[in-house]
Write a protein that holds these residues in place. Structure first.
Motif, PDB file in Angstrom:
ATOM      1  N   UNK A  23      68.517  -4.772  66.005  1.00 33.96           N
ATOM      2  CA  UNK A  23      69.250  -5.864  65.378  1.00 33.96           C
ATOM      3  C   UNK A  23      70.614  -5.993  66.053  1.00 33.96           C
ATOM      4  N   UNK A  24      70.957  -7.208  66.390  1.00 34.01           N
ATOM      5  CA  UNK A  24      72.209  -7.473  67.087  1.00 34.01           C
ATOM      6  C   UNK A  24      73.412  -6.994  66.263  1.00 34.01           C
ATOM      7  N   UNK A  25      74.356  -6.367  66.950  1.00 34.13           N
ATOM      8  CA  UNK A  25      75.616  -5.889  66.375  1.00 34.13           C
ATOM      9  C   UNK A  25      75.464  -4.734  65.382  1.00 34.13           C
ATOM     10  N   UNK A  26      74.309  -4.090  65.355  1.00 34.03           N
ATOM     11  CA  UNK A  26      74.121  -2.914  64.503  1.00 34.03           C
ATOM     12  C   UNK A  26      74.438  -1.684  65.333  1.00 34.03           C
ATOM     13  N   UNK A  27      75.259  -0.795  64.780  1.00 39.91           N
ATOM     14  CA  UNK A  27      75.609   0.443  65.466  1.00 39.91           C
ATOM     15  C   UNK A  27      74.338   1.272  65.663  1.00 39.91           C
ATOM     16  N   UNK A  28      74.048   1.615  66.910  1.00 38.93           N
ATOM     17  CA  UNK A  28      72.803   2.321  67.238  1.00 38.93           C
ATOM     18  C   UNK A  28      72.729   3.698  66.571  1.00 38.93           C
ATOM     19  N   UNK A  29      73.836   4.416  66.538  1.00 43.92           N
ATOM     20  CA  UNK A  29      73.827   5.752  65.940  1.00 43.92           C
ATOM     21  C   UNK A  29      73.515   5.669  64.445  1.00 43.92           C
ATOM     22  N   UNK A  30      74.128   4.725  63.776  1.00 44.84           N
ATOM     23  CA  UNK A  30      73.867   4.551  62.342  1.00 44.84           C
ATOM     24  C   UNK A  30      72.429   4.097  62.119  1.00 44.84           C
ATOM     25  N   UNK A  31      71.977   3.123  62.902  1.00 42.17           N
ATOM     26  CA  UNK A  31      70.611   2.620  62.757  1.00 42.17           C
ATOM     27  C   UNK A  31      69.591   3.732  62.972  1.00 42.17           C
ATOM     28  N   UNK A  32      69.793   4.529  64.010  1.00 41.95           N
ATOM     29  CA  UNK A  32      68.850   5.619  64.299  1.00 41.95           C
ATOM     30  C   UNK A  32      68.873   6.682  63.209  1.00 41.95           C
ATOM     31  N   UNK A  33      70.055   6.988  62.691  1.00 42.54           N
ATOM     32  CA  UNK A  33      70.159   7.988  61.621  1.00 42.54           C
ATOM     33  C   UNK A  33      69.455   7.511  60.359  1.00 42.54           C
ATOM     34  N   UNK A  34      69.674   6.251  60.003  1.00 43.35           N
ATOM     35  CA  UNK A  34      69.019   5.716  58.804  1.00 43.35           C
ATOM     36  C   UNK A  34      67.508   5.661  58.975  1.00 43.35           C
ATOM     37  N   UNK A  35      67.058   5.264  60.155  1.00 40.50           N
ATOM     38  CA  UNK A  35      65.622   5.214  60.415  1.00 40.50           C
ATOM     39  C   UNK A  35      65.005   6.603  60.358  1.00 40.50           C
ATOM     40  N   UNK A  36      65.708   7.584  60.910  1.00 43.25           N
ATOM     41  CA  UNK A  36      65.205   8.960  60.885  1.00 43.25           C
ATOM     42  C   UNK A  36      65.110   9.474  59.447  1.00 43.25           C
ATOM     43  N   UNK A  37      66.140   9.198  58.640  1.00 42.85           N
ATOM     44  CA  UNK A  37      66.084   9.615  57.237  1.00 42.85           C
ATOM     45  C   UNK A  37      64.908   8.950  56.538  1.00 42.85           C
ATOM     46  N   UNK A  38      64.730   7.668  56.775  1.00 49.67           N
ATOM     47  CA  UNK A  38      63.624   6.943  56.142  1.00 49.67           C
ATOM     48  C   UNK A  38      62.278   7.522  56.576  1.00 49.67           C
ATOM     49  N   UNK A  39      62.122   7.719  57.867  1.00 47.97           N
ATOM     50  CA  UNK A  39      60.843   8.225  58.388  1.00 47.97           C
ATOM     51  C   UNK A  39      60.525   9.633  57.907  1.00 47.97           C
ATOM     52  N   UNK A  40      61.569  10.408  57.596  1.00 41.36           N
ATOM     53  CA  UNK A  40      61.370  11.769  57.100  1.00 41.36           C
ATOM     54  C   UNK A  40      61.325  11.839  55.580  1.00 41.36           C
ATOM     55  N   UNK A  41      61.372  10.680  54.920  1.00 43.21           N
ATOM     56  CA  UNK A  41      61.336  10.650  53.461  1.00 43.21           C
ATOM     57  C   UNK A  41      62.595  11.193  52.821  1.00 43.21           C
ATOM     58  N   UNK A  42      63.719  11.114  53.548  1.00 40.16           N
ATOM     59  CA  UNK A  42      64.977  11.683  53.055  1.00 40.16           C
ATOM     60  C   UNK A  42      66.087  10.641  52.934  1.00 40.16           C
TER      61      UNK A  42
END
Length: 63
Positions: A23-42
């Motif tokens: 997504x344009x203008x989304x901080x990659x580090x934040x996006x990746x961290x949130x996705x990782x938490x979601x994918x790990x059920x956390x």
């Protein structure tokens, strides 16, 4: 017929977190961290706060 299918909430979230880093203008580090938490059920408020603090500290903002 498949294109008219109504997506479940999980399908919508799965799709969102799969593409959140593109997504344009989304901080990659934040996006990746949130996705990782979601994918790990956390994906909890406490874990999100901890990840944001960690990213902030890694960026040199310790206040």
């Amino acid at each position: 017929m498949e294109e008219n299918k109504i997506k479940s909430g999980k399908e919508i979230l799965d799709e969102f977190f799969k593409e959140v880093d593109s997504i344009e203008d989304v901080d990659k580090a934040i996006a990746n961290s949130l996705a990782e938490l979601y994918n790990n059920g956390k994906l909890t408020d406490k874990n999100v706060i901890n990840e944001l603090v960690k990213i902030r500290n890694n960026n040199g903002n310790k206040d």
